[in-house]
Design a protein around this motif. Sequence first.
Motif, short mmCIF file in Angstrom:
data_model
loop_
_atom_site.label_atom_id
_atom_site.label_comp_id
_atom_site.label_asym_id
_atom_site.label_seq_id
_atom_site.Cartn_x
_atom_site.Cartn_y
_atom_site.Cartn_z
N GLU A 85 0.83 -1.20 0.00
CA GLU A 85 0.00 0.00 0.00
C GLU A 85 0.87 1.26 0.00
OE1 GLU A 85 -2.81 -0.15 3.18
OE2 GLU A 85 -3.90 -1.85 2.32
N GLY A 86 2.02 1.20 0.68
CA GLY A 86 2.93 2.33 0.67
C GLY A 86 3.49 2.59 -0.71
N LEU A 87 3.85 1.53 -1.42
CA LEU A 87 4.37 1.68 -2.78
C LEU A 87 3.30 2.26 -3.70
CD1 LEU A 87 6.61 -0.77 -4.71
CD2 LEU A 87 4.49 0.01 -5.77
N VAL A 88 2.08 1.75 -3.59
CA VAL A 88 0.98 2.25 -4.42
C VAL A 88 0.70 3.71 -4.09
CG1 VAL A 88 -1.46 2.01 -4.99
CG2 VAL A 88 -0.03 -0.03 -4.75
N LEU A 89 0.70 4.05 -2.80
CA LEU A 89 0.47 5.44 -2.39
C LEU A 89 1.49 6.36 -3.03
CD1 LEU A 89 -0.24 6.74 1.20
CD2 LEU A 89 1.60 7.73 -0.15
N TYR A 90 2.75 5.96 -2.98
CA TYR A 90 3.81 6.79 -3.57
C TYR A 90 3.58 6.99 -5.06
CZ TYR A 90 8.16 7.61 -6.05
OH TYR A 90 9.10 8.09 -6.94
N LEU A 91 3.34 5.91 -5.80
CA LEU A 91 3.18 6.03 -7.24
C LEU A 91 1.93 6.84 -7.59
CD1 LEU A 91 4.20 2.46 -8.47
CD2 LEU A 91 5.49 4.59 -8.74
N GLU A 92 0.83 6.59 -6.89
CA GLU A 92 -0.40 7.32 -7.19
C GLU A 92 -0.23 8.83 -6.96
OE1 GLU A 92 -4.55 5.51 -6.96
OE2 GLU A 92 -3.65 5.07 -5.02
N GLN A 178 -7.42 11.25 -16.51
CA GLN A 178 -7.08 10.15 -15.60
C GLN A 178 -6.61 8.90 -16.33
OE1 GLN A 178 -7.40 10.33 -11.99
NE2 GLN A 178 -7.32 12.46 -12.69
N LEU A 179 -6.44 9.00 -17.63
CA LEU A 179 -6.10 7.83 -18.42
C LEU A 179 -4.81 7.15 -17.95
CD1 LEU A 179 -7.10 6.18 -20.87
CD2 LEU A 179 -5.62 7.62 -22.31
N TYR A 180 -3.85 7.96 -17.48
CA TYR A 180 -2.59 7.39 -17.02
C TYR A 180 -2.81 6.36 -15.90
CZ TYR A 180 -2.74 10.16 -12.72
OH TYR A 180 -3.09 10.67 -11.49
N ARG A 181 -3.90 6.53 -15.14
CA ARG A 181 -4.17 5.62 -14.02
C ARG A 181 -4.52 4.22 -14.52
NH1 ARG A 181 -8.45 6.74 -10.85
NH2 ARG A 181 -7.48 5.71 -9.06
N ARG A 182 -5.14 4.12 -15.67
CA ARG A 182 -5.42 2.80 -16.24
C ARG A 182 -4.11 2.02 -16.42
NH1 ARG A 182 -9.06 -0.12 -19.24
NH2 ARG A 182 -8.12 -1.50 -20.80
N TYR A 183 -3.13 2.69 -16.97
CA TYR A 183 -1.86 2.02 -17.25
C TYR A 183 -1.02 1.84 -15.99
CZ TYR A 183 -3.83 2.86 -21.68
OH TYR A 183 -4.73 2.85 -22.71
N LEU A 184 -1.23 2.71 -15.01
CA LEU A 184 -0.59 2.49 -13.72
C LEU A 184 -1.07 1.18 -13.12
CD1 LEU A 184 1.05 3.16 -11.20
CD2 LEU A 184 -0.86 4.61 -10.43
N TRP A 185 -2.38 0.92 -13.20
CA TRP A 185 -2.92 -0.32 -12.62
C TRP A 185 -2.40 -1.55 -13.36
CZ3 TRP A 185 -4.30 3.37 -9.68
CH2 TRP A 185 -4.92 3.10 -8.46
N ILE A 186 -2.26 -1.44 -14.67
CA ILE A 186 -1.67 -2.55 -15.43
C ILE A 186 -0.23 -2.77 -14.97
CG2 ILE A 186 -0.90 -3.28 -17.73
CD1 ILE A 186 -3.37 -1.83 -18.86
N VAL A 187 0.51 -1.69 -14.80
CA VAL A 187 1.90 -1.79 -14.34
C VAL A 187 1.97 -2.40 -12.95
CG1 VAL A 187 3.86 -0.38 -13.55
CG2 VAL A 187 2.84 0.06 -15.79
N LEU A 188 1.07 -1.99 -12.06
CA LEU A 188 1.09 -2.51 -10.69
C LEU A 188 0.90 -4.02 -10.66
CD1 LEU A 188 -0.93 0.27 -8.82
CD2 LEU A 188 1.50 -0.28 -8.51
N ASP A 189 0.02 -4.53 -11.51
CA ASP A 189 -0.15 -5.99 -11.57
C ASP A 189 1.14 -6.66 -12.01
OD1 ASP A 189 -2.68 -6.22 -10.59
OD2 ASP A 189 -3.66 -6.39 -12.54
N GLY A 190 1.90 -6.00 -12.89
CA GLY A 190 3.17 -6.56 -13.33
C GLY A 190 4.26 -6.46 -12.29
N LEU A 191 4.12 -5.52 -11.35
CA LEU A 191 5.14 -5.33 -10.31
C LEU A 191 4.96 -6.31 -9.15
CD1 LEU A 191 5.27 -1.42 -10.06
CD2 LEU A 191 7.04 -2.91 -11.01
N ARG A 192 3.76 -6.77 -8.94
CA ARG A 192 3.50 -7.62 -7.77
C ARG A 192 4.24 -8.94 -7.87
NH1 ARG A 192 -1.72 -6.13 -4.65
NH2 ARG A 192 -0.89 -7.74 -3.30
#
Length: 221
Positions: A85-92, A178-192
């Motif tokens: 959650e900390g990592l996601v908070l930072y990126l968001e 907010q389109l960048y957030r779509r690709y952020l979520w795709i990236v986050l799935d790849g980071l996990r």
Amino acid sequence: MTDQTLRKDAARNRQLLIAAGRDLFARRGLAATLNDVAHHAGVGVGTAYRRFANKEELIEAIWHEQVDELETVLREALAASDPWEGLVLYLERSLAAQSRDRGMAQMLAGRTWPDHYDQQRDRLAPLVDQVAARAREAGVLREDVTGTDLIFLQIALTDISGTVQDGTVPEGRGDADQLYRRYLWIVLDGLRASASGPTELPVAALSTYETHTLLQPRNQG
């Protein structure tokens, strides 16, 4: 007029210029001139040059504020009880700031970075490394992902925001900024390190027509 009044006026004008600079650089990037900033602040050009010898001095003053803000975000991320959650908070939060502020995005991408900004950059890099290391050690981030990976991913994602800002927003797509957030979520799935399944994406994909529309330069008239 007393010396104290002069000092107050000088301080007020300096803050007006910093605020105007942040607004202009956010919308137009670092190409805006000190003259542009003076007009936007409602002060004379001579006043602007008395407060800042050149545009670079103004950018440096703004950058100090931005580094403080980004450091606050990173420390909040490190204080989060859940490392993921900390990592996601930072990126968001970092990406949200950069999507609103072209100048900041350009600075963080290193596209305009005089040597004397290195000390400020070095305040952030160790904290980004800690955010990544903490998530890796908790087993929630891929073992091969580092803090620099998080930086380069942000550079890529902020380019999406720049494309939206310059493009023609398709009718009915009020969420385009907010389109960048779509690709952020795709990236986050790849980071996990492991995922129970794909995350629901926060913004719908553009259609082919909408994509072609968005890639057309925005009418500035």
